[in-house]
Design a protein around this motif. Structure first.
Motif, PDB file in Angstrom:
ATOM      1  N   SER A  12      -2.517  -3.371   1.061  1.00 17.43           N
ATOM      2  CA  SER A  12      -3.017  -2.147   0.415  1.00 17.43           C
ATOM      3  C   SER A  12      -2.000  -1.490  -0.511  1.00 17.43           C
ATOM      4  CB  SER A  12      -3.507  -1.143   1.451  1.00 17.43           C
ATOM      5  OG  SER A  12      -4.152  -0.080   0.772  1.00 17.43           O
ATOM      6  N   SER A  13      -2.081  -1.893  -1.771  1.00 19.34           N
ATOM      7  CA  SER A  13      -1.131  -1.385  -2.765  1.00 19.34           C
ATOM      8  C   SER A  13      -1.309   0.115  -3.001  1.00 19.34           C
ATOM      9  CB  SER A  13      -1.303  -2.142  -4.067  1.00 19.34           C
ATOM     10  OG  SER A  13      -2.615  -1.992  -4.556  1.00 19.34           O
ATOM     11  N   TRP A  14      -2.547   0.584  -2.974  1.00 21.30           N
ATOM     12  CA  TRP A  14      -2.753   2.023  -3.217  1.00 21.30           C
ATOM     13  C   TRP A  14      -2.214   2.835  -2.050  1.00 21.30           C
ATOM     14  CZ3 TRP A  14      -3.708   3.305  -8.019  1.00 21.30           C
ATOM     15  CH2 TRP A  14      -4.417   2.428  -8.847  1.00 21.30           C
ATOM     16  N   SER A  15      -2.352   2.326  -0.831  1.00 22.21           N
ATOM     17  CA  SER A  15      -1.840   3.050   0.340  1.00 22.21           C
ATOM     18  C   SER A  15      -0.312   3.146   0.310  1.00 22.21           C
ATOM     19  CB  SER A  15      -2.219   2.320   1.626  1.00 22.21           C
ATOM     20  OG  SER A  15      -3.605   2.197   1.763  1.00 22.21           O
ATOM     21  N   TYR A  35      -7.757  -1.261   9.316  1.00 20.87           N
ATOM     22  CA  TYR A  35      -7.754  -2.584   8.698  1.00 20.87           C
ATOM     23  C   TYR A  35      -9.007  -2.783   7.859  1.00 20.87           C
ATOM     24  CZ  TYR A  35      -3.781  -4.031  11.583  1.00 20.87           C
ATOM     25  OH  TYR A  35      -2.546  -4.150  12.163  1.00 20.87           O
ATOM     26  N   PHE A  36      -8.852  -3.460   6.724  1.00 24.21           N
ATOM     27  CA  PHE A  36     -10.000  -3.784   5.868  1.00 24.21           C
ATOM     28  C   PHE A  36     -11.018  -4.586   6.667  1.00 24.21           C
ATOM     29  CE2 PHE A  36      -6.576  -3.372   2.635  1.00 24.21           C
ATOM     30  CZ  PHE A  36      -7.152  -2.370   1.886  1.00 24.21           C
ATOM     31  N   GLY A  37     -12.280  -4.212   6.493  1.00 21.40           N
ATOM     32  CA  GLY A  37     -13.358  -4.992   7.104  1.00 21.40           C
ATOM     33  C   GLY A  37     -13.512  -4.813   8.607  1.00 21.40           C
ATOM     34  N   GLY A  41     -15.438   1.937   9.221  1.00 19.70           N
ATOM     35  CA  GLY A  41     -15.406   2.039   7.753  1.00 19.70           C
ATOM     36  C   GLY A  41     -14.649   3.269   7.292  1.00 19.70           C
ATOM     37  N   PHE A  42     -14.186   3.198   6.062  1.00 24.42           N
ATOM     38  CA  PHE A  42     -13.306   4.245   5.541  1.00 24.42           C
ATOM     39  C   PHE A  42     -14.069   5.530   5.202  1.00 24.42           C
ATOM     40  CE2 PHE A  42     -10.230   0.787   3.678  1.00 24.42           C
ATOM     41  CZ  PHE A  42      -9.967   0.336   4.967  1.00 24.42           C
ATOM     42  N   SER A  43     -15.412   5.454   5.177  1.00 21.77           N
ATOM     43  CA  SER A  43     -16.183   6.665   4.831  1.00 21.77           C
ATOM     44  C   SER A  43     -16.103   7.717   5.945  1.00 21.77           C
ATOM     45  CB  SER A  43     -17.642   6.317   4.550  1.00 21.77           C
ATOM     46  OG  SER A  43     -18.187   5.698   5.684  1.00 21.77           O
ATOM     47  N   THR A  48     -14.772   8.609  -0.799  1.00 15.07           N
ATOM     48  CA  THR A  48     -14.972   7.414  -1.624  1.00 15.07           C
ATOM     49  C   THR A  48     -14.947   6.139  -0.788  1.00 15.07           C
ATOM     50  OG1 THR A  48     -12.586   7.383  -1.982  1.00 15.07           O
ATOM     51  CG2 THR A  48     -13.917   8.361  -3.728  1.00 15.07           C
ATOM     52  N   ALA A  49     -14.696   6.287   0.519  1.00 18.60           N
ATOM     53  CA  ALA A  49     -14.552   5.132   1.417  1.00 18.60           C
ATOM     54  C   ALA A  49     -13.404   4.223   0.970  1.00 18.60           C
ATOM     55  CB  ALA A  49     -15.856   4.345   1.537  1.00 18.60           C
ATOM     56  N   LEU A  50     -12.367   4.843   0.398  1.00 19.33           N
ATOM     57  CA  LEU A  50     -11.185   4.082  -0.031  1.00 19.33           C
ATOM     58  C   LEU A  50      -9.938   4.666   0.632  1.00 19.33           C
ATOM     59  CD1 LEU A  50     -11.858   3.903  -3.905  1.00 19.33           C
ATOM     60  CD2 LEU A  50     -12.333   2.102  -2.237  1.00 19.33           C
ATOM     61  N   MET A  96       0.555   3.633 -14.754  1.00 17.37           N
ATOM     62  CA  MET A  96       0.353   2.662 -13.658  1.00 17.37           C
ATOM     63  C   MET A  96      -1.006   2.869 -13.002  1.00 17.37           C
ATOM     64  SD  MET A  96       1.798   0.160 -11.947  1.00 17.37           S
ATOM     65  CE  MET A  96       0.293  -0.692 -11.561  1.00 17.37           C
ATOM     66  N   HIS A  97      -1.344   4.133 -12.800  1.00 19.16           N
ATOM     67  CA  HIS A  97      -2.578   4.479 -12.088  1.00 19.16           C
ATOM     68  C   HIS A  97      -3.819   3.965 -12.819  1.00 19.16           C
ATOM     69  CE1 HIS A  97      -4.360   6.785  -8.897  1.00 19.16           C
ATOM     70  NE2 HIS A  97      -5.102   7.491  -9.705  1.00 19.16           N
ATOM     71  N   SER A  98      -3.759   3.988 -14.156  1.00 15.39           N
ATOM     72  CA  SER A  98      -4.964   3.663 -14.927  1.00 15.39           C
ATOM     73  C   SER A  98      -4.848   2.347 -15.685  1.00 15.39           C
ATOM     74  CB  SER A  98      -5.257   4.798 -15.926  1.00 15.39           C
ATOM     75  OG  SER A  98      -4.151   4.943 -16.790  1.00 15.39           O
TER      76      SER A  98
HETATM   77  N1  LIG Z   1      -7.732   5.362  -7.283  1.00 18.79           N
HETATM   78  C1  LIG Z   1      -7.637   5.190  -5.853  1.00 18.79           C
HETATM   79  C2  LIG Z   1      -7.820   3.725  -5.524  1.00 18.79           C
HETATM   80  C3  LIG Z   1      -7.974   3.445  -4.057  1.00 18.79           C
HETATM   81  C4  LIG Z   1      -8.423   2.018  -3.751  1.00 18.79           C
HETATM   82  O1  LIG Z   1      -8.964   1.306  -4.618  1.00 18.79           O
HETATM   83  N2  LIG Z   1      -8.209   1.577  -2.486  1.00 18.79           N
HETATM   84  C5  LIG Z   1      -8.638   0.259  -2.034  1.00 18.79           C
HETATM   85  C6  LIG Z   1      -7.568  -0.483  -1.271  1.00 18.79           C
HETATM   86  S1  LIG Z   1      -5.954  -0.556  -1.813  1.00 18.79           S
HETATM   87  C7  LIG Z   1      -9.701   0.395  -0.959  1.00 18.79           C
HETATM   88  O2  LIG Z   1      -9.668   1.317  -0.177  1.00 18.79           O
HETATM   89  N3  LIG Z   1     -10.671  -0.528  -0.888  1.00 18.79           N
HETATM   90  C8  LIG Z   1     -11.699  -0.428   0.131  1.00 18.79           C
HETATM   91  C9  LIG Z   1     -12.205  -1.717   0.568  1.00 18.79           C
HETATM   92  O3  LIG Z   1     -11.784  -2.725   0.006  1.00 18.79           O
HETATM   93  O4  LIG Z   1     -13.014  -1.715   1.494  1.00 18.79           O
HETATM   94  C10 LIG Z   1      -6.286   5.742  -5.388  1.00 18.79           C
HETATM   95  O5  LIG Z   1      -5.391   5.843  -6.213  1.00 18.79           O
HETATM   96  O6  LIG Z   1      -6.126   6.113  -4.223  1.00 18.79           O
END
Ligand SMILES: N[C@@H](CCC(=O)N[C@@H](CS)C(=O)NCC(=O)O)C(=O)O
Length: 226
Positions: A12-15, A35-37, A41-43, A48-50, A96-98
């Protein structure tokens, strides 16, 4: 105390961005890892469930750049004190973000493996050249060990995933000695070492991430726990 929801440390690069920022600056937080999957769930914690998402009492902040800005209100050391350095740091973090979508797509983060890419298309080389130029500008103009001066700030946190990607995929990347030295310095940072070791210890494998990596290259080493 802040609660920081994150995904797998391996992927998880964003984390990684807000986690390494809080750790490196010594800002207290409780880590909530998902953990992914797996699980509900992240919601359950993010609209955004992310991941990442930062929870501070009744307030949820669900984007890594927004988290940096939110934490900055309480901890000014998140961004450099110097105005010009702060402008550079914010611009570079936003870039980097965009941006850098080719690097992000071809070189999906997986801290515990080493990969030989099948192909290094010109768009990937352009992303890397831009990162090299940006890092060199920051290191030269602000004269420190980090991108915007002597102290680690949010701009370094935003490029932390690139540092792990260079370690995973980048043995053959053409990077300047300045950029390589910065990446090595970042990899030695205690907060980065702690994340890396956490990633290596994980045994859960997320199949979509694994499939993305298999499409990009050949795994030549895997240091993750079995
Ligand atoms: N723009 C968001 C992007 C977050 C993002 O895309 N996170 C990904 C993982 S690194 C995620 O949660 N994906 C959910 C999934 O794959 O179920 C941020 O900067 O926090």
């Amino acid at each position: 105390m802040y609660e920081l929801h994150i995904g797998n440390k391996n992927y998880s690069s964003w984390s990684l961005r807000p986690w390494v920022l809080l750790k490196a600056l010594g800002i207290p937080f409780t880590e909530r890892q998902h953990y992914f999957g797996e699980g509900p769930g992240f919601s359950t914690f993010s609209p955004t469930a992310l991941v990442p998402a930062l929870v501070d009492g009744a307030t949820t902040v669900w984007d890594s750049l927004a988290i940096a800005e939110y934490v900055h209100e309480a901890y000014p050391a998140v961004w450099p004190a110097n105005k010009a350095a702060r402008a550079f740091a914010r611009s570079a973090a936003a870039e980097m973000h965009s941006g850098f979508s080719t690097l992000r797509n071809i070189c999906s983060m997986s801290v515990g493996i080493r990969v030989k890419l099948h192909d290094t298309p010109p768009a990937l080389m352009r992303d890397l050249a831009r990162i090299d130029a940006l890092w060199t500008t920051g290191l030269t103009n602000f004269g420190g060990a980090y991108l915007a001066g002597e102290a680690f700030t949010a701009v370094d946190a935003f490029f932390a995933p690139v540092v792990f990607r260079i370690q995973t995929y980048g043995a053959g990347f053409e990077l300047s000695a300045t950029a390589r030295a910065y990446a090595d310095r970042m990899l030695a940072l205690p907060a980065m070492v702690e994340w890396y070791e956490g990633g290596l210890a994980e045994t859960q494998r997320d199949l979509p991430h694994e499939a993305e990596i298999a499409a990009s290259g050949e795994i030549i080493a895997d240091f993750r726990a079995k």
